[in-house]
Scaffold this motif. Sequence first.
Motif, PDB file in Angstrom:
ATOM      1  N   TRP A 278      18.767 -76.476 -10.755  1.00 50.65           N
ATOM      2  CA  TRP A 278      19.633 -77.284 -11.611  1.00 50.65           C
ATOM      3  C   TRP A 278      19.097 -77.356 -13.040  1.00 50.65           C
ATOM      4  CZ3 TRP A 278      24.328 -78.628 -12.091  1.00 50.65           C
ATOM      5  CH2 TRP A 278      24.702 -79.633 -12.995  1.00 50.65           C
ATOM      6  N   ARG A 279      17.789 -77.466 -13.179  1.00 55.07           N
ATOM      7  CA  ARG A 279      17.206 -77.529 -14.525  1.00 55.07           C
ATOM      8  C   ARG A 279      17.430 -76.225 -15.278  1.00 55.07           C
ATOM      9  NH1 ARG A 279      11.246 -79.931 -14.259  1.00 55.07           N
ATOM     10  NH2 ARG A 279      11.443 -79.515 -16.494  1.00 55.07           N
TER      11      ARG A 279
ATOM     12  N   GLU B  91      21.110 -76.188 -16.357  1.00 55.41           N
ATOM     13  CA  GLU B  91      21.327 -77.029 -17.538  1.00 55.41           C
ATOM     14  C   GLU B  91      20.939 -76.311 -18.818  1.00 55.41           C
ATOM     15  OE1 GLU B  91      20.880 -81.667 -16.424  1.00 55.41           O
ATOM     16  OE2 GLU B  91      19.026 -80.508 -16.244  1.00 55.41           O
ATOM     17  N   LYS B  92      19.896 -75.491 -18.736  1.00 56.96           N
ATOM     18  CA  LYS B  92      19.410 -74.788 -19.928  1.00 56.96           C
ATOM     19  C   LYS B  92      20.192 -73.510 -20.220  1.00 56.96           C
ATOM     20  CE  LYS B  92      15.851 -77.567 -20.634  1.00 56.96           C
ATOM     21  NZ  LYS B  92      15.728 -78.394 -21.856  1.00 56.96           N
TER      22      LYS B  92
ATOM     23  N   GLU C 173      29.362 -77.580 -18.316  1.00 54.63           N
ATOM     24  CA  GLU C 173      28.786 -78.405 -17.254  1.00 54.63           C
ATOM     25  C   GLU C 173      29.542 -78.269 -15.937  1.00 54.63           C
ATOM     26  OE1 GLU C 173      27.471 -83.076 -16.452  1.00 54.63           O
ATOM     27  OE2 GLU C 173      28.621 -82.522 -18.237  1.00 54.63           O
TER      28      GLU C 173
ATOM     29  N   ALA D 207      28.397 -75.232 -14.075  1.00 54.92           N
ATOM     30  CA  ALA D 207      27.072 -75.423 -13.489  1.00 54.92           C
ATOM     31  C   ALA D 207      27.170 -76.253 -12.207  1.00 54.92           C
ATOM     32  CB  ALA D 207      26.153 -76.110 -14.499  1.00 54.92           C
ATOM     33  N   LYS D 208      27.971 -77.305 -12.238  1.00 52.31           N
ATOM     34  CA  LYS D 208      28.131 -78.153 -11.056  1.00 52.31           C
ATOM     35  C   LYS D 208      28.830 -77.397  -9.925  1.00 52.31           C
ATOM     36  CE  LYS D 208      28.108 -82.594 -13.465  1.00 52.31           C
ATOM     37  NZ  LYS D 208      28.889 -83.781 -13.895  1.00 52.31           N
TER      38      LYS D 208
END
Length: 447
Positions: free
Chosen positions: A374-375, A378-379, A384, A387-388
């Motif tokens: 997840w980190r 995020e980068k 978003e 990513a989710k």
Amino acid sequence: MGEFSGDDNWFKGVNVGALSDSARRAILEKIRDKLGFNEAAKTLGVAKSSLYRYVSGQRRVPDEVVARALRHLSRAEFEEIVRGEEKLRALGLVTGDGVPDYSAVLELLALATRDEYIKNAILRFTVENFREDLKKMLGISYAGVKLEWSEGFENFLMERKKRTKVRDPETIKYYRNLFRKHLEGRELSEQLIEWVARHPNGWLRNIFRHYIQYLYFRRRISGETMAWIMEVVPSRSYKLRVKAYRIDLDQFRKTMDYLRSRHELYYLYYLLMYYSGIRLEHVVKLVGAWSPDEEVHVEMLDDYSPRLVCFKSFCRYYMGLRESNKLCEWVYFPRDLLPLLEKHGGTKRDRSKVSDYARKHNLLRPKYLRKLNWRVLEKTVNKESAAKFIQSRLGEIGEISKAVYSDLLSDADYWYPRVMEVLRRGLEDIDYLKTVLKRGVPKPATA
């Protein structure tokens, strides 16, 4: 009755005469610390020698000096100094004889009808201090009620329970074992309720609360009894804590090196978790039930698709797990993992064995792979929702229609190759991964 208004004149509601000597000195000390000794004396309109005597306790601080001091304190600063009954006296909520202002107290209680925080605070205080009186008022009774795991209770968990239903077979199995170990055959009593409430295993408290709801559903206990027990026994997540997980990347590197040479199946598990961000329980299911050629109905697309869909550099595998609060839709991973998946597909493992193995050999715990993924997401991903979607965090995206789902799937397919390359390079170069997590993905050097 004095009260805080929330504006710059809050101090006008304070009854200075009700403040003790120690509170008066503390208020002046706060002004002295904020303004400095000389400026404080000037602001309060007193001689420096007088200020010294006030603060040191040689002389009582006059009301008018305290009143001037309050003008230079915020409401929060005042409440840090004056607490408890003294604060209530200063606000006029309690008289000098300790008698409360009943009308004010009743007005505060009335707020509970529209303020959830006050309502819960009152309920907790009542349960903790007036439990017996409350039970007498409500006529709470549960004599002769025995706790027994049954097919009816299991069906209640899976089909009849309100809110999130419990349908995951592994969760049902764990609940059943926990129930039979600690609760089976015991009679419902205040002693048992208090024992469960203090038990350190939050899952035991959860299954007990589920059973209480089941007893109410079967009309074995009253609604009042259920409400009282649910208030006394906290749920597993009754306290909200923000946890800052520190991921030891050096341990991650050692873990992957160790598994690569000593346990190929677990190495595959860790690779899938690292590249996809799915949970251990889901990766164990994926490998154990590997069926890439199977045609499945994708509910949100309202269409059929092969479980395994591959592109040039990556694949996604459809799990479609939505029957618990731990969702798993599509699992993304590099295409070059297919040989390992084909080799170990159909191999079943208990997920607890993987965690035990990691603990025994001092390896990075499986749960940290999802957090690490997840980190990196995020980068790397600028959108978003995409990513989710990659991590199946569908509940955090909001209402998803067929059109929205198709867009999210396309977005995830677009972004995943970029994520995969960052993860791949990070697996090969731990310093690069550290840089990504600290500063973001480095821009390529220009000629």
